[in-house]
Structures are given as C-alpha cells and as structure tokens.
Design a protein around this motif. Sequence first.
Motif, PDB file in Angstrom:
ATOM      1  N   VAL A   9      37.672  24.801  40.411  1.00 31.82           N
ATOM      2  CA  VAL A   9      38.664  25.472  41.380  1.00 31.82           C
ATOM      3  C   VAL A   9      38.880  26.951  40.836  1.00 31.82           C
ATOM      4  O   VAL A   9      38.746  27.233  39.577  1.00 31.82           O
ATOM      5  CB  VAL A   9      40.111  24.831  41.409  1.00 31.82           C
ATOM      6  CG1 VAL A   9      40.532  24.701  39.712  1.00 31.82           C
ATOM      7  CG2 VAL A   9      41.037  25.190  42.393  1.00 31.82           C
ATOM      8  N   THR A  10      39.262  27.739  41.738  1.00 30.60           N
ATOM      9  CA  THR A  10      39.303  29.415  41.371  1.00 30.60           C
ATOM     10  C   THR A  10      40.438  29.849  42.195  1.00 30.60           C
ATOM     11  O   THR A  10      40.611  29.575  43.384  1.00 30.60           O
ATOM     12  CB  THR A  10      37.914  29.961  41.933  1.00 30.60           C
ATOM     13  OG1 THR A  10      36.908  29.517  41.428  1.00 30.60           O
ATOM     14  CG2 THR A  10      38.185  31.434  41.495  1.00 30.60           C
ATOM     15  N   PHE A  11      41.259  30.349  41.429  1.00 28.39           N
ATOM     16  CA  PHE A  11      42.624  30.844  41.877  1.00 28.39           C
ATOM     17  C   PHE A  11      43.177  32.182  41.088  1.00 28.39           C
ATOM     18  O   PHE A  11      42.724  32.316  39.848  1.00 28.39           O
ATOM     19  CB  PHE A  11      43.619  30.122  42.243  1.00 28.39           C
ATOM     20  CG  PHE A  11      43.693  29.116  41.098  1.00 28.39           C
ATOM     21  CD1 PHE A  11      43.687  27.622  41.367  1.00 28.39           C
ATOM     22  CD2 PHE A  11      44.357  29.297  39.810  1.00 28.39           C
ATOM     23  CE1 PHE A  11      43.829  26.609  40.348  1.00 28.39           C
ATOM     24  CE2 PHE A  11      44.639  28.317  38.884  1.00 28.39           C
ATOM     25  CZ  PHE A  11      44.491  27.371  38.939  1.00 28.39           C
ATOM     26  N   GLY A  12      43.849  32.924  41.732  1.00 27.29           N
ATOM     27  CA  GLY A  12      44.526  34.059  41.176  1.00 27.29           C
ATOM     28  C   GLY A  12      46.071  34.088  41.137  1.00 27.29           C
ATOM     29  O   GLY A  12      46.506  33.638  42.143  1.00 27.29           O
ATOM     30  N   GLY A  13      46.530  34.298  40.062  1.00 29.29           N
ATOM     31  CA  GLY A  13      48.082  34.359  39.920  1.00 29.29           C
ATOM     32  C   GLY A  13      48.626  35.503  38.998  1.00 29.29           C
ATOM     33  O   GLY A  13      49.181  35.140  38.185  1.00 29.29           O
ATOM     34  N   SER A  34      37.975  33.993  32.940  1.00 29.26           N
ATOM     35  CA  SER A  34      38.485  35.096  33.772  1.00 29.26           C
ATOM     36  C   SER A  34      37.421  35.793  34.563  1.00 29.26           C
ATOM     37  O   SER A  34      36.360  35.985  33.853  1.00 29.26           O
ATOM     38  CB  SER A  34      39.103  36.105  32.770  1.00 29.26           C
ATOM     39  OG  SER A  34      40.282  35.411  32.161  1.00 29.26           O
ATOM     40  N   GLY A  35      38.009  36.369  35.672  1.00 29.24           N
ATOM     41  CA  GLY A  35      37.035  36.976  36.401  1.00 29.24           C
ATOM     42  C   GLY A  35      37.534  37.502  37.742  1.00 29.24           C
ATOM     43  O   GLY A  35      38.590  37.743  37.749  1.00 29.24           O
ATOM     44  N   GLU A  58      42.143  39.457  40.472  1.00 31.67           N
ATOM     45  CA  GLU A  58      41.817  38.839  39.242  1.00 31.67           C
ATOM     46  C   GLU A  58      42.260  37.190  39.435  1.00 31.67           C
ATOM     47  O   GLU A  58      43.243  37.041  39.667  1.00 31.67           O
ATOM     48  CB  GLU A  58      42.864  39.421  38.236  1.00 31.67           C
ATOM     49  CG  GLU A  58      42.614  40.814  37.656  1.00 31.67           C
ATOM     50  CD  GLU A  58      43.372  41.312  36.577  1.00 31.67           C
ATOM     51  OE1 GLU A  58      43.868  40.352  35.689  1.00 31.67           O
ATOM     52  OE2 GLU A  58      43.386  42.543  36.062  1.00 31.67           O
ATOM     53  N   VAL A  59      41.070  36.499  38.798  1.00 36.20           N
ATOM     54  CA  VAL A  59      41.285  35.082  38.932  1.00 36.20           C
ATOM     55  C   VAL A  59      40.924  34.372  37.880  1.00 36.20           C
ATOM     56  O   VAL A  59      40.226  35.053  37.065  1.00 36.20           O
ATOM     57  CB  VAL A  59      40.284  34.631  40.214  1.00 36.20           C
ATOM     58  CG1 VAL A  59      40.703  35.197  41.469  1.00 36.20           C
ATOM     59  CG2 VAL A  59      38.622  35.183  39.806  1.00 36.20           C
ATOM     60  N   VAL A  60      40.913  33.007  37.853  1.00 38.16           N
ATOM     61  CA  VAL A  60      40.318  32.278  36.751  1.00 38.16           C
ATOM     62  C   VAL A  60      39.599  31.222  37.598  1.00 38.16           C
ATOM     63  O   VAL A  60      40.169  30.557  38.363  1.00 38.16           O
ATOM     64  CB  VAL A  60      41.596  31.741  35.936  1.00 38.16           C
ATOM     65  CG1 VAL A  60      40.904  30.657  35.006  1.00 38.16           C
ATOM     66  CG2 VAL A  60      42.227  32.885  35.353  1.00 38.16           C
ATOM     67  N   GLN A  61      38.455  30.813  36.966  1.00 39.65           N
ATOM     68  CA  GLN A  61      37.726  29.858  37.418  1.00 39.65           C
ATOM     69  C   GLN A  61      37.924  28.694  36.575  1.00 39.65           C
ATOM     70  O   GLN A  61      37.381  28.721  35.433  1.00 39.65           O
ATOM     71  CB  GLN A  61      36.149  30.028  37.691  1.00 39.65           C
ATOM     72  CG  GLN A  61      35.524  29.112  38.480  1.00 39.65           C
ATOM     73  CD  GLN A  61      34.172  29.472  38.933  1.00 39.65           C
ATOM     74  OE1 GLN A  61      33.194  29.932  38.133  1.00 39.65           O
ATOM     75  NE2 GLN A  61      34.216  29.585  40.313  1.00 39.65           N
ATOM     76  N   SER A 142      32.205  36.613  36.577  1.00 35.08           N
ATOM     77  CA  SER A 142      32.917  36.299  35.430  1.00 35.08           C
ATOM     78  C   SER A 142      33.249  37.918  34.990  1.00 35.08           C
ATOM     79  O   SER A 142      32.597  39.043  34.931  1.00 35.08           O
ATOM     80  CB  SER A 142      31.912  36.066  34.211  1.00 35.08           C
ATOM     81  OG  SER A 142      32.606  35.842  33.096  1.00 35.08           O
ATOM     82  N   ALA A 143      34.457  38.138  34.500  1.00 33.67           N
ATOM     83  CA  ALA A 143      34.989  39.560  33.978  1.00 33.67           C
ATOM     84  C   ALA A 143      34.285  39.652  32.449  1.00 33.67           C
ATOM     85  O   ALA A 143      33.593  38.882  31.921  1.00 33.67           O
ATOM     86  CB  ALA A 143      36.730  39.226  33.686  1.00 33.67           C
TER      87      ALA A 143
END
Length: 184
Positions: A9-13, A34-35, A58-61, A142-143
């Motif tokens: 799952v991928t989302f940004g907060g 982080s990505g 900016e998201v996290v997978q 990916s960051a």
Amino acid sequence: MDNNNLEQVTFGGGCFWCVESCFNMLKGVESAISGYSGGHKDNPTYEEVCTGETSHAEVVQITFDPTIISYAQLMDVFFFLHDPTQLNRQGNDIGTQYRSVIYYKDDAEKVKAEEALKKSEESGRWPGKYVTEITPFEKFWSAEQYHQGYYNENPTQPYCSAVVGPKIQKFKKYFGELGMLNEA
C-alpha cells in the motif's frame, strides 16, 4: 512472514520521515520505504519534489503481511499519524508534496480506502472535513538513500527532535498499548 502473502500500500501523510519510522515498527510490516508518487516526472529528486513543480507527494510504500496486520489497521495508523483535514500541509510543512493521499491499485482497494476514510472521519478524531485524496496508483519512486530510516539515523537533528520524535512517542504509546508494535 510469508513472502508469498505480502501486499503493498502506498500513501502520503506529510513528511515521510515521520510516517516511515512509525510503520517500520508495526508487527506484520516487512518494510516501509520513503519515496514519491503522483507526479509527472520520472525519477524525481527530493529537491525537485520540494519545488512543487513535479506534482509528486512524499509517500511511504508499505509491504505487509495481511495475515498479521490488515489493510484496515494500516489505515487506522495512517489517519492517526497525520491531520487529514489540512490541505497540502502538515503543521509547518507546506506544499502539495505534503498532501494527504491514499493510492489504490484496484477497485477493491479503492473501496477499502473510502471505507477507512469514512470511518476515521466519523470517529471525530480530527474535527473538520477530510481532504485526503484517494487516487489511482501509477508509479512509486524510492527516495534517495539518505531519506530511508532518516529519523533512526538522525534523532537529534532539529526537525527530528522537535517534530518526528514527539509524534513517534505518541504513536508508540497508543499502538504499543494495542500490542501492534514489534518488540524493541
């Protein structure tokens, strides 16, 4: 963990340093990376994303084992970690790259995301109208390596000690009491 059973799952907060650090502590999460997602430029850099001109967030997978932690539980954590009523910002982090967004891969995941958002909004945890976007997933970049595990490597950096650290402590207290954290 059963690697044949893993999902993503991928989302940004907001700032991915906070989100990534917390998700990596959860039982059933194999990794939180982080990505960047949601933009129009291939292989964006942090500097490019910060301009707001690439449209990336900016998201996290998160790669997780659904037999240990459910999508709904991940969404509970997601809505705990950031204020989904703030448009294009989290605290002093301002810009479209800090937007609240859930990326879905198929119609079933879209329905789950919509249900999670509705449940959180109805809980009253965050007063006000949610502005979280629910958007089709296209690509994850990916960051840079120095962003991965940033808080763990830099806990005394001013932003980390003032913003990330207190958020992690609040997260640990709440989710530790629920028994959702890995043993440290």
